[in-house]
Design a protein around this motif. Sequence first.
Motif, PDB file in Angstrom:
ATOM      1  N   UNK A 321      -5.136  29.499 -57.990  1.00 36.35           N
ATOM      2  CA  UNK A 321      -4.504  28.775 -56.891  1.00 36.35           C
ATOM      3  C   UNK A 321      -4.953  27.335 -56.782  1.00 36.35           C
ATOM      4  N   UNK A 322      -5.455  26.768 -57.864  1.00 31.46           N
ATOM      5  CA  UNK A 322      -5.982  25.407 -57.837  1.00 31.46           C
ATOM      6  C   UNK A 322      -5.038  24.391 -58.477  1.00 31.46           C
ATOM      7  N   UNK A 323      -3.997  24.867 -59.120  1.00 36.13           N
ATOM      8  CA  UNK A 323      -2.983  23.999 -59.698  1.00 36.13           C
ATOM      9  C   UNK A 323      -1.654  24.732 -59.566  1.00 36.13           C
ATOM     10  N   UNK A 324      -0.716  24.190 -58.755  1.00 34.51           N
ATOM     11  CA  UNK A 324       0.488  24.931 -58.411  1.00 34.51           C
ATOM     12  C   UNK A 324       1.720  24.025 -58.446  1.00 34.51           C
ATOM     13  N   UNK A 325       2.820  24.592 -58.957  1.00 23.87           N
ATOM     14  CA  UNK A 325       4.101  23.885 -59.008  1.00 23.87           C
ATOM     15  C   UNK A 325       5.022  24.394 -57.906  1.00 23.87           C
ATOM     16  N   UNK A 326       5.758  23.499 -57.298  1.00 25.54           N
ATOM     17  CA  UNK A 326       6.836  23.900 -56.395  1.00 25.54           C
ATOM     18  C   UNK A 326       7.849  22.761 -56.300  1.00 25.54           C
ATOM     19  N   UNK A 327       9.032  23.072 -55.765  1.00 24.86           N
ATOM     20  CA  UNK A 327      10.099  22.084 -55.624  1.00 24.86           C
ATOM     21  C   UNK A 327      10.464  21.942 -54.154  1.00 24.86           C
ATOM     22  N   UNK A 328      10.801  20.710 -53.749  1.00 18.87           N
ATOM     23  CA  UNK A 328      11.187  20.422 -52.370  1.00 18.87           C
ATOM     24  C   UNK A 328      12.481  19.599 -52.381  1.00 18.87           C
ATOM     25  N   UNK A 329      13.441  19.995 -51.572  1.00 17.07           N
ATOM     26  CA  UNK A 329      14.667  19.217 -51.418  1.00 17.07           C
ATOM     27  C   UNK A 329      14.545  18.345 -50.172  1.00 17.07           C
ATOM     28  N   UNK A 330      14.748  17.043 -50.348  1.00 17.78           N
ATOM     29  CA  UNK A 330      14.621  16.105 -49.234  1.00 17.78           C
ATOM     30  C   UNK A 330      15.860  15.212 -49.157  1.00 17.78           C
ATOM     31  N   UNK A 331      16.145  14.597 -48.002  1.00 13.45           N
ATOM     32  CA  UNK A 331      17.254  13.638 -47.898  1.00 13.45           C
ATOM     33  C   UNK A 331      17.002  12.434 -48.804  1.00 13.45           C
ATOM     34  N   UNK A 332      18.056  11.938 -49.433  1.00 15.76           N
ATOM     35  CA  UNK A 332      17.932  10.790 -50.324  1.00 15.76           C
ATOM     36  C   UNK A 332      18.014   9.506 -49.508  1.00 15.76           C
ATOM     37  N   UNK A 333      16.952   9.249 -48.765  1.00 17.36           N
ATOM     38  CA  UNK A 333      16.902   8.090 -47.884  1.00 17.36           C
ATOM     39  C   UNK A 333      15.551   7.399 -48.033  1.00 17.36           C
ATOM     40  N   UNK A 353       1.175  15.775 -60.458  1.00 17.33           N
ATOM     41  CA  UNK A 353       2.338  15.162 -61.088  1.00 17.33           C
ATOM     42  C   UNK A 353       3.535  15.321 -60.165  1.00 17.33           C
ATOM     43  N   UNK A 354       4.549  14.455 -60.360  1.00 14.32           N
ATOM     44  CA  UNK A 354       5.722  14.495 -59.495  1.00 14.32           C
ATOM     45  C   UNK A 354       6.940  14.003 -60.268  1.00 14.32           C
ATOM     46  N   UNK A 355       8.087  14.652 -60.023  1.00 16.30           N
ATOM     47  CA  UNK A 355       9.340  14.246 -60.643  1.00 16.30           C
ATOM     48  C   UNK A 355      10.423  14.205 -59.572  1.00 16.30           C
ATOM     49  N   UNK A 356      11.094  13.059 -59.440  1.00 16.62           N
ATOM     50  CA  UNK A 356      12.073  12.805 -58.375  1.00 16.62           C
ATOM     51  C   UNK A 356      13.469  12.780 -59.017  1.00 16.62           C
ATOM     52  N   UNK A 357      14.354  13.736 -58.641  1.00 21.16           N
ATOM     53  CA  UNK A 357      15.657  13.879 -59.300  1.00 21.16           C
ATOM     54  C   UNK A 357      16.781  13.921 -58.267  1.00 21.16           C
ATOM     55  N   UNK A 358      17.692  12.929 -58.323  1.00 19.44           N
ATOM     56  CA  UNK A 358      18.804  12.907 -57.371  1.00 19.44           C
ATOM     57  C   UNK A 358      20.152  13.211 -58.032  1.00 19.44           C
ATOM     58  N   UNK A 359      20.191  13.340 -59.360  1.00 14.64           N
ATOM     59  CA  UNK A 359      21.477  13.539 -60.045  1.00 14.64           C
ATOM     60  C   UNK A 359      21.521  14.825 -60.871  1.00 14.64           C
ATOM     61  N   UNK A 360      20.480  15.619 -60.813  1.00 10.52           N
ATOM     62  CA  UNK A 360      20.445  16.833 -61.615  1.00 10.52           C
ATOM     63  C   UNK A 360      21.436  17.884 -61.137  1.00 10.52           C
ATOM     64  N   UNK A 361      21.651  18.879 -61.991  1.00 11.21           N
ATOM     65  CA  UNK A 361      22.568  19.968 -61.676  1.00 11.21           C
ATOM     66  C   UNK A 361      22.083  20.723 -60.433  1.00 11.21           C
ATOM     67  N   UNK A 362      23.010  20.930 -59.498  1.00 12.83           N
ATOM     68  CA  UNK A 362      22.674  21.676 -58.294  1.00 12.83           C
ATOM     69  C   UNK A 362      22.131  20.840 -57.171  1.00 12.83           C
ATOM     70  N   UNK A 363      21.919  19.552 -57.401  1.00  9.46           N
ATOM     71  CA  UNK A 363      21.408  18.671 -56.346  1.00  9.46           C
ATOM     72  C   UNK A 363      22.602  18.085 -55.580  1.00  9.46           C
ATOM     73  N   UNK A 364      22.683  18.361 -54.296  1.00  9.45           N
ATOM     74  CA  UNK A 364      23.810  17.906 -53.481  1.00  9.45           C
ATOM     75  C   UNK A 364      23.780  16.388 -53.286  1.00  9.45           C
TER      76      UNK A 364
END
Length: 398
Positions: A321-333, A353-364
Amino acid sequence: MLTIEMIQDAKKVLEGVARQTPLLSTTLINPGSDVYIKCENMQITGSFKLRGAYYKAANLTEEEAQHGIVACSAGNHAQGVAYAAQKMGIESVICMPAGAPLAKVEATKNYGAEVVLVPGVYDDAAAKATELQKKKGYTFLHPFNDPYVMAGQGTVGLEIVEQLEDVEVVLVPIGGGGLISGIACAIKTLKPECKVYGVQALGAASMRNSIRDGKVETLSEVNTVADGIAVKQPGDKTFTAVQKYVDGIVTVTEEEIAAAILHLLEKQKTVAEGAGAVSVAAAMFNKVDIIGKKTVCVISGGNVDINILDRIIDKGLQVGGRLTDFSITIPDKPGQLTRMLQVIADADANVFSINHDRVGKGVAVGKCKVDVTVETRNKEHYFEVIMDLKENGYDISL
């Protein structure tokens, strides 16, 4: 046939050749138990394999030695055979799986052996070694299914009893079964009340399955980071010895192996390869009842492939539990990413690490998906971070 007399003779032969490796006490592997680690990772060539290889080579006839020897190995037996052959002036050819760790391949060459890389796993290398034996007249030195090899490995058991007279449980890695056959024979003969358990990787549990079903069985495939015990089929001689002397066999997962390697690195300051760490994984994750018992975990080898060590460490951190991946959907503002990261920072977690994606498949449209890897203190801290994010209205996918 393996006997205690052979093991005791092997000890004499190995004097001045093999080290008596340390038996170190630790309270950290399993807080409820009195655990010791038998450090065969500190043996010459980096594993216990030297013991059996040398004792077998020492018992070759003059004619057999003159013809040279051939062996098959994922790496540790290879180094043991090469070292023994070099010491005795015997020609050696070692067949190794093409995927064997580079460090083991190079070490084997450095001990003077000719290395033949074979596509596939250990069993494929064994078939090639048999082919060369018939073609060239070499003497075949089996890595586990040989009484002399088993006896050499059994000297580890003699040392354990000498170093910890009141030992109650011994946990031993199993691949083909040579190490546990020798250790169990020695311990059960000298101290029959002591329990001896074998440990296998779940993805290579050929001995566990064979003992369960009462006959030697062959796996269709093996899949484990513990390459030193990735054996499809145990030997018939080792199978018989395990049936006679061993109290049970348990398995550990890849994640548990990684956690054990990480624990040994971080807490015990010792390097173990996957095969060597399975015994510690069994103790850490309570695969056997060792609570309140004096327990020895045999660390069979330390020849870990440095090229994959970082991946193993990452996996171990994830298990803890010391290194964990998860995804968060946030407003593109503007400012939304900063606000989310502030919540993580306020929870005392570190963004790895962090990856910010606004055009990927499934992203509204109007949203963006942020994939985050965070460092936390432990599982409890990780759950606190997740709860803080949810309480601040963030939609999280784990």
